[in-house]
Design an enzyme around this catalytic site. Structure first.
Site, PDB file in Angstrom:
ATOM      1  N   GLU A  38      59.630 -28.905  -4.387  1.00  0.00           N
ATOM      2  CA  GLU A  38      60.022 -27.775  -5.239  1.00  0.00           C
ATOM      3  C   GLU A  38      61.489 -27.818  -5.644  1.00  0.00           C
ATOM      4  O   GLU A  38      61.867 -27.398  -6.733  1.00  0.00           O
ATOM      5  CB  GLU A  38      59.724 -26.440  -4.528  1.00  0.00           C
ATOM      6  CG  GLU A  38      58.240 -26.120  -4.379  1.00  0.00           C
ATOM      7  CD  GLU A  38      57.589 -26.712  -3.139  1.00  0.00           C
ATOM      8  OE1 GLU A  38      58.211 -27.559  -2.466  1.00  0.00           O
ATOM      9  OE2 GLU A  38      56.451 -26.320  -2.835  1.00  0.00           O
ATOM     10  N   ALA A  72      51.315 -26.323  -6.597  1.00  0.00           N
ATOM     11  CA  ALA A  72      51.004 -25.228  -7.510  1.00  0.00           C
ATOM     12  C   ALA A  72      50.964 -25.805  -8.918  1.00  0.00           C
ATOM     13  O   ALA A  72      51.531 -26.871  -9.171  1.00  0.00           O
ATOM     14  CB  ALA A  72      52.071 -24.148  -7.410  1.00  0.00           C
ATOM     15  N   GLU A  90      51.338 -27.086   1.616  1.00  0.00           N
ATOM     16  CA  GLU A  90      51.297 -25.748   2.222  1.00  0.00           C
ATOM     17  C   GLU A  90      49.872 -25.310   2.548  1.00  0.00           C
ATOM     18  O   GLU A  90      49.615 -24.716   3.596  1.00  0.00           O
ATOM     19  CB  GLU A  90      51.984 -24.749   1.280  1.00  0.00           C
ATOM     20  CG  GLU A  90      53.488 -25.003   1.202  1.00  0.00           C
ATOM     21  CD  GLU A  90      54.175 -24.191   0.119  1.00  0.00           C
ATOM     22  OE1 GLU A  90      53.692 -24.183  -1.032  1.00  0.00           O
ATOM     23  OE2 GLU A  90      55.199 -23.567   0.421  1.00  0.00           O
ATOM     24  N   GLY A  93      52.581 -26.848  -2.930  1.00  0.00           N
ATOM     25  CA  GLY A  93      51.481 -25.988  -2.497  1.00  0.00           C
ATOM     26  C   GLY A  93      50.353 -26.762  -1.836  1.00  0.00           C
ATOM     27  O   GLY A  93      49.638 -26.216  -0.990  1.00  0.00           O
TER      28      GLY A  93
END
Ligand code: CAA
Length: 261
Positions: free
Chosen positions: A135, A69, A115, A112
């Protein structure tokens, strides 16, 4: 057609039946900012409507599939905003895409990025790929399904290790733990993945769609429910595909199948 600034979108393959999306935000290692994710969704939505497209390939650059992200976008956000806006909730639409979608991962697939790769149906890795959920190093936890899909893919101990330490795993480890289907030399990865994608795209789209739906249901259903769904989907193919094959003078030559059916 749509204009994209964070991704490139084209149709590839000898039959032009593979949707090819490359994440292309090199200055931020393909960090998944809102603008990029919206473009990705638009591209997938277009491919889902394009009858010619039977499989999609999602890739990045040799350095990064995606480094997660966008940390710079996340940094100023506060609880009320992300809660009310259900931040990252819309990412899940990738996992609801109906056609087969393959991630071709070279370089970093972090946070992300990992993911998004795991929302795809198959992951192939280049030899230098790195997977991780870092994270925890930022004082947060995965928010795009990482704690769930990674655990399903590699098992509890390895997933816990990755999520609690933020340590990355190599392509070879990812293969060993079942996160990826195969590893190829960096320069060959996209060609190898295109071969698989063209093969998948040459199959009946109804059959690949049902196969995907059936396999994915194993994550959502009990064994009995999943087997029931599988058998009913299998039965329903007798209305279309098998009939076509059997009509070809008993040869069952799958070559006659119209991929659009
Ligand atoms: N968000 C925004 N920008 C990022 C980014 C990210 N996730 N990752 C890298 N970038 C930017 C860097 O800020 C840098 O930009 P500037 O040149 O403008 O400073 C540029 O990309 C190149 O990065 P580096 O100089 O750091 O490259 P490197 O080769 O030295 O290191 C790396 C590569 C190890 C991947 C390092 O960039 C890194 O650790 N990135 C962050 C990875 C991360 O923590 N991802 C998780 C994000 S949180 C998340 O994803 C939440 C979720 O569950 C969805």
């Amino acid at each position: 057609s749509a204009f994209y600034s964070n991704i490139t979108v084209e149709k590839k393959g000898k039959k032009n039946n593979v949707g090819f999306i490359q994440l292309n935000r090199p200055k931020a290692l393909n960090a998944l900012c809102d603008a990029l994710m919206k473009e990705l969704q638009t591209a997938l939505s277009d491919f889902s409507k394009d009858e010619e497209v039977g499989c999609v390939v999602l890739t990045g650059s040799n350095k990064a599939f995606a480094a997660g992200a966008d940390i710079k976008e996340m940094q100023p956000r506060e609880f009320a905003e992300v809660y009310k806006g259900d931040f990252l909730g819309f990412w899940n639409s990738i996992s609801l895409f109906k056609k087969p979608i393959i991630a071709a991962v070279n370089g970093y697939a972090l946070g992300g990025g990992c993911e998004i790769a795991m929302m795809c149906d198959i992951i192939y890795a280049g030899e230098k790929a790195k997977f991780g959920q870092p994270e925890i190093l930022l004082g947060t936890i995965p928010g795009g399904g990482g704690t769930q899909r990674l655990t399903q893919a590699v098992g509890k101990s390895k997933a816990m290790e990755m999520v609690l330490t933020g340590d990355q795993i190599s392509a070879q480890e990812a293969l060993q733990f079942g996160l990826v289907a195969n590893v190829y030399p960096v320069e060959e990865l996209v060609d190898k993945v295109m071969e698989k994608a063209e093969k998948i795209a040459s199959m009946s789209q109804i059959a690949t769609g049902m196969a995907k739906e059936a396999v994915n249901s194993s994550y959502e259903m009990t064994l009995a429910e999943g087997i029931h769904l599988e058998r009913r989907l299998f039965h329903s193919t007798f209305a279309t595909i098998l009939k076509l094959a059997i009509n070809s003078i008993g040869s069952c030559n799958m070559g006659i199948i119209n991929a659009k059916l």
